[in-house]
Design a protein around this motif. Structure first.
Motif, PDB file in Angstrom:
ATOM      1  N   LYS A 119       0.827  -1.205   0.000  1.00  0.00           N
ATOM      2  CA  LYS A 119       0.000   0.000   0.000  1.00  0.00           C
ATOM      3  C   LYS A 119       0.863   1.257   0.000  1.00  0.00           C
ATOM      4  CE  LYS A 119      -4.126  -2.036   2.059  1.00  0.00           C
ATOM      5  NZ  LYS A 119      -5.047  -2.074   3.215  1.00  0.00           N
ATOM      6  N   GLN A 120       1.984   1.218   0.696  1.00  0.00           N
ATOM      7  CA  GLN A 120       2.861   2.383   0.695  1.00  0.00           C
ATOM      8  C   GLN A 120       3.477   2.593  -0.687  1.00  0.00           C
ATOM      9  OE1 GLN A 120       5.070   3.115   4.649  1.00  0.00           O
ATOM     10  NE2 GLN A 120       4.892   0.890   4.544  1.00  0.00           N
ATOM     11  N   GLU A 121       3.867   1.499  -1.357  1.00  0.00           N
ATOM     12  CA  GLU A 121       4.413   1.623  -2.714  1.00  0.00           C
ATOM     13  C   GLU A 121       3.353   2.177  -3.669  1.00  0.00           C
ATOM     14  OE1 GLU A 121       5.826  -2.196  -3.794  1.00  0.00           O
ATOM     15  OE2 GLU A 121       7.427  -2.241  -2.286  1.00  0.00           O
ATOM     16  N   ASP A 122       2.101   1.684  -3.531  1.00  0.00           N
ATOM     17  CA  ASP A 122       1.018   2.189  -4.380  1.00  0.00           C
ATOM     18  C   ASP A 122       0.774   3.671  -4.125  1.00  0.00           C
ATOM     19  OD1 ASP A 122       0.712  -0.310  -5.448  1.00  0.00           O
ATOM     20  OD2 ASP A 122      -1.019  -0.857  -4.214  1.00  0.00           O
ATOM     21  N   ALA A 123       0.883   4.070  -2.848  1.00  0.00           N
ATOM     22  CA  ALA A 123       0.687   5.487  -2.521  1.00  0.00           C
ATOM     23  C   ALA A 123       1.759   6.347  -3.183  1.00  0.00           C
ATOM     24  CB  ALA A 123       0.699   5.674  -1.004  1.00  0.00           C
ATOM     25  N   ARG A 124       3.007   5.894  -3.109  1.00  0.00           N
ATOM     26  CA  ARG A 124       4.091   6.662  -3.741  1.00  0.00           C
ATOM     27  C   ARG A 124       3.921   6.714  -5.254  1.00  0.00           C
ATOM     28  NH1 ARG A 124       7.063   4.690   0.875  1.00  0.00           N
ATOM     29  NH2 ARG A 124       7.343   2.638  -0.077  1.00  0.00           N
ATOM     30  N   ASP A 125       3.485   5.577  -5.838  1.00  0.00           N
ATOM     31  CA  ASP A 125       3.299   5.535  -7.292  1.00  0.00           C
ATOM     32  C   ASP A 125       2.190   6.486  -7.746  1.00  0.00           C
ATOM     33  OD1 ASP A 125       5.293   3.669  -7.484  1.00  0.00           O
ATOM     34  OD2 ASP A 125       3.943   1.942  -7.630  1.00  0.00           O
ATOM     35  N   ASN A 126       1.185   6.697  -6.882  1.00  0.00           N
ATOM     36  CA  ASN A 126       0.038   7.546  -7.236  1.00  0.00           C
ATOM     37  C   ASN A 126       0.102   8.932  -6.597  1.00  0.00           C
ATOM     38  OD1 ASN A 126      -2.128   5.833  -8.797  1.00  0.00           O
ATOM     39  ND2 ASN A 126      -1.316   4.455  -7.211  1.00  0.00           N
ATOM     40  N   ASP A 127       1.274   9.268  -6.025  1.00  0.00           N
ATOM     41  CA  ASP A 127       1.462  10.579  -5.375  1.00  0.00           C
ATOM     42  C   ASP A 127       0.414  10.831  -4.299  1.00  0.00           C
ATOM     43  OD1 ASP A 127       3.706  11.268  -6.919  1.00  0.00           O
ATOM     44  OD2 ASP A 127       2.416  11.953  -8.569  1.00  0.00           O
ATOM     45  N   VAL A 128       0.085   9.785  -3.537  1.00  0.00           N
ATOM     46  CA  VAL A 128      -0.886   9.902  -2.441  1.00  0.00           C
ATOM     47  C   VAL A 128      -0.126  10.221  -1.153  1.00  0.00           C
ATOM     48  CG1 VAL A 128      -2.562   8.662  -1.021  1.00  0.00           C
ATOM     49  CG2 VAL A 128      -2.537   8.337  -3.504  1.00  0.00           C
ATOM     50  N   PRO A 129      -0.493  11.285  -0.429  1.00  0.00           N
ATOM     51  CA  PRO A 129       0.196  11.609   0.833  1.00  0.00           C
ATOM     52  C   PRO A 129       0.056  10.466   1.851  1.00  0.00           C
ATOM     53  CG  PRO A 129      -1.183  13.434   0.110  1.00  0.00           C
ATOM     54  CD  PRO A 129      -1.523  12.269  -0.766  1.00  0.00           C
ATOM     55  N   ILE A 130       1.153  10.178   2.559  1.00  0.00           N
ATOM     56  CA  ILE A 130       1.148   9.141   3.593  1.00  0.00           C
ATOM     57  C   ILE A 130       1.215   9.832   4.955  1.00  0.00           C
ATOM     58  CG2 ILE A 130       2.320   7.120   4.539  1.00  0.00           C
ATOM     59  CD1 ILE A 130       3.463   6.578   1.764  1.00  0.00           C
ATOM     60  N   LEU A 131       0.191   9.605   5.783  1.00  0.00           N
ATOM     61  CA  LEU A 131       0.139  10.191   7.114  1.00  0.00           C
ATOM     62  C   LEU A 131       0.488   9.139   8.156  1.00  0.00           C
ATOM     63  CD1 LEU A 131      -3.278  12.118   6.932  1.00  0.00           C
ATOM     64  CD2 LEU A 131      -1.018  12.921   6.218  1.00  0.00           C
TER      65      LEU A 131
END
Length: 691
Positions: free
Chosen positions: A662-674
């Motif tokens: 999920k963290q890799e997917d967030a980085r790939d989609n420029d999704v902020p990680i809180l």
């Protein structure tokens, strides 16, 4: 008690009769005499089997003698604490009592460096002169103290902190290699140190059974042993294949002059010692012993992680003394850790809740990233064929995300071809069907593995959260014939439960109360509990929000999968999976049966608009709330909570031990990680109380 003539040959030792007459035909005197003869014979058979490895009779004959003894003890009220029948277990205990050891059970100083071994020898020679050494395997098990008084097992205690440990006598009595009464010319008092372990072949076989039953396998033999010894229910210990080696006399009314002489006497008393104990004239011979044991460790049926070198002479040992932590007369010469490369001993096939077959490689234990593992995923038939992996091959093992071990590659090919999944389910013998790279049992809930897993899931935190209905209790109820489907939970009564071993009135009533309280479950919890593939708590909440009643949801599931696709967090794959689940006559029948007993309740969700338009995904664990509570919280304030990251996700909230994907997917989609703190700040900034 009748006097047994010791000069008379015991009729139950060699070629014993097993065609016993009716118990009612015996007088009490005759019954007592037969009981004594049977106990005496069974103890000798245990010694021959566990110590000498030379049984006199077949297993079936032993079972007949054991059964007769148990029958006589019950009929004539002749039970005794030292009877072999006590090995079948007893009532569970609430907690273990802490007991002080007869003598300190200290640790052993050790190293894998040969120079440290020679420094140990130099110190010994400086302080006491030339000595001989006893060399023993360094077992990788659980160390315990066994105390015998007048030959009777008085207590068994875990090592604990070396000064005191847990009294696990009732569990120890269930281990066949622990004699209830010593043999031969034993001392009046004996405290002996032993190592409880699970033999490698028994461990692999037991793990295979657990995997094929759909249960979580043990990580390695030592963990299996440690977890078993500390079970509160002796019946659980009795069913697991534990063994014991005895290796040191802690205290005795009569002590030999040397360690080696002590070890030679232990088998005469019925206490098994390791096969590979040697006497070394000097440290060079002790080092050579260790090197030979390292070379042959894979041939042993027990795990060792080095050898122990002990001064043989007792007087010299006393002179050397001890520190607060270890005896100064002994040194452990350790083996290097096994690193990543190991042979595949066997392959077990796990049957999951959905019927999916997952092949699992059973390995010789190996160190992978500092963790000892003895199993690894083979994923699916296509990957097995691609890697050309089979039983007997030596493979390299890695850990995905530092968690799940998997076979990376074959290092040495010692088999022909690759492993093939069976054509029939290993649990229920139903045909196996392939779906792309996956394989599935077609038995549905008629397969015991799928049945148990479906009931476990129904009762789990992601289902209806029925406390007291875990893996072991579900297996016990299924094996007893009390559960043939999830719906049967609602037909249980107190008599059903209290007739089972380990269940009392209170535990039975508590479980029945939990089940009764689940008759009107919230609709989201019920939909999740059904165990529909790909439908977890988050998706179940969205479905419940959309359809409001189980009838409306089921109509769409059976007739209109396109209607399902329009629900948030449900795409075409999930919708088709739900549709296929309800097209199965077996699954539909199960749901019908459950709905005879439960009435799922619609849950009104009053939402605010503080987070309207935002989509959250959660991974890992948060400190002050569960993931489900966090999802409910954001949804209550207008947001969406989904299970996977996409370009439409606004925030990924990552707690402790988050998933890497999920963290890799967030980085790939420029999704902020809180992180958890940043998530709380976001809530506070929007005026949302999260306490």
């Amino acid at each position: 008690m009748p006097v047994v003539d010791e000069n008379e040959e015991n009729p139950y030792l060699r070629d014993p009769p097993t065609d016993f007459g009716p118990v009612e035909a015996l007088s009490e005197t005759a019954a007592r005499e037969q009981v004594e003869r049977l106990r005496e014979a069974i103890r000798e058979h245990d010694r021959r089997y566990y110590v000498e490895s030379e049984p006199l009779i077949a297993d079936r004959t032993y079972d007949a003698l054991f059964g007769r003894l148990r029958e006589l003890e019950s009929e004539f009220d002749l039970s005794h604490p030292d009877s072999p029948t006590r090995s079948v277990g007893g009532e569970p205990v609430e907690e273990f009592e802490t007991v002080e050891h007869v003598a300190p059970m200290l640790s052993i100083e050790g190293s894998g460096d040969v120079e440290d071994v020679r420094e140990f020898d130099d110190r010994v020679q400086r302080e006491v002169g030339d000595v001989r050494y006893v060399c023993e395997p360094k077992f990788d098990g659980v160390s315990m103290e066994f105390v015998y008084e007048e030959g009777h097992l008085e207590r068994a205690v875990t090592r604990g902190d070396g000064r005191e440990g847990d009294d696990v006598t009732r569990n120890a009595r269930t281990i066949g290699a622990v004699p209830q009464h010593l043999h031969g010319d034993y001392p009046d008092f004996l405290a002996v140190r032993g190592e409880v372990y699970m033999p490698k072949d028994a461990f692999q076989a037991y793990n295979r059974e657990r995997i094929e039953r759909g249960e979580e396998p043990f990580a390695n033999p030592r963990n299996a042993t440690a977890g078993t010894i500390r079970q509160l229910d002796p019946a659980v210990v009795a069913e697991r294949p534990l063994a014991v080696f005895y290796f040191d006399v802690l205290a005795a009314s009569e002590l030999a002059d040397t360690q080696y002489a002590e070890l030679e006497r232990l088998p005469d008393w019925g206490l098994r010692i390791a096969d590979h104990v040697e006497l070394a004239a000097d440290i060079d011979e002790a080092i050579d012993y260790r090197d030979r044991m390292l070379e042959g460790r894979d041939e042993l049926d027990y795990e060792i992680d080095g050898t122990v070198i002990k001064v043989d002479d007792r007087e010299a040992r006393e002179e050397l003394g001890r520190t607060a932590r270890h005896d100064r007369y002994a040194f452990a010469y350790k083996f290097p850790a096994r690193a990543e490369v190991t042979p595949i001993v066997d392959v077990a096939v796990q049957v999951g809740r959905t019927g999916r077959l997952t092949p699992v490689a059973l390995l010789e234990p190996v160190d992978v990233g500092g963790v000892t593992v003895s199993r690894a995923s083979l994923h699916n038939p296509e990957e097995i064929a691609e890697k050309n992996v089979n039983i007997g091959d030596t493979v390299r093992v890695q850990r995905a995300g530092d968690v799940i071990p998997y076979v990376e590659e074959v290092v040495e090919k010692d088999s022909e071809g690759h492993y093939e999944l069976p054509d029939a389910c290993p649990v229920c013998d139903s045909p196996v069907e392939r779906d792309g790279p996956m394989a599935f049992c077609t038995g549905g809930l008629g397969c015991d593995a799928q049945l148990r897993r479906s009931i476990e899931y129904y009762a789990s935190d992601d289902g209806l959260d029925l406390e007291g209905l875990g893996e072991r209790s579900v297996r016990q109820l299924v094996d007893a014939g009390l559960l043939d489907s999830v719906a049967d939970l609602y037909e249980l009564d107190r008599a059903d439960l209290t007739d089972l071993e380990g269940w009392g009135k209170t535990s039975a009533e508590n479980l029945l109360a939990e089940i009764d309280a689940s008759r009107e479950p919230p609709l989201p919890d019920f939909l999740s509990a059904l165990g529909i593939p790909l439908v977890g708590p988050t998706t179940a909440r969205e479905l419940a929000r959309e359809f409001e009643t189980v009838e409306a949801f089921r109509e769409a599931a059976e007739t209109d999968p396109e209607r399902l696709e329009r629900v948030s967090d449900v795409g075409d794959t999930v919708a088709e999976t739900i549709h296929e689940f309800f097209l199965s006559e077996a699954n539909a029948a199960v749901v019908d049966d459950v709905l005879e007993h439960v009435s799922p309740q619609a849950v009104a969700i009053d939402t605010g608009d503080e987070l309207a338009g935002l989509t959250f995904v959660f991974t890992g664990s948060l400190e002050d709330m569960t993931r489900g509570e966090a999802q409910d919280l954001v949804e209550t304030h207008g947001a969406n909570a989904t299970s996977s990251v996409s370009g439409n996700t606004d925030y990924l909230v990552a707690g402790e031990n988050p998933g890497a994907t999920k963290q890799e997917d967030a980085r790939d989609n420029d999704v902020p990680i809180l992180d958890a703190s940043e998530f709380r700040t976001l809530l506070e900034e929007n005026g949302i109380d999260h306490e």
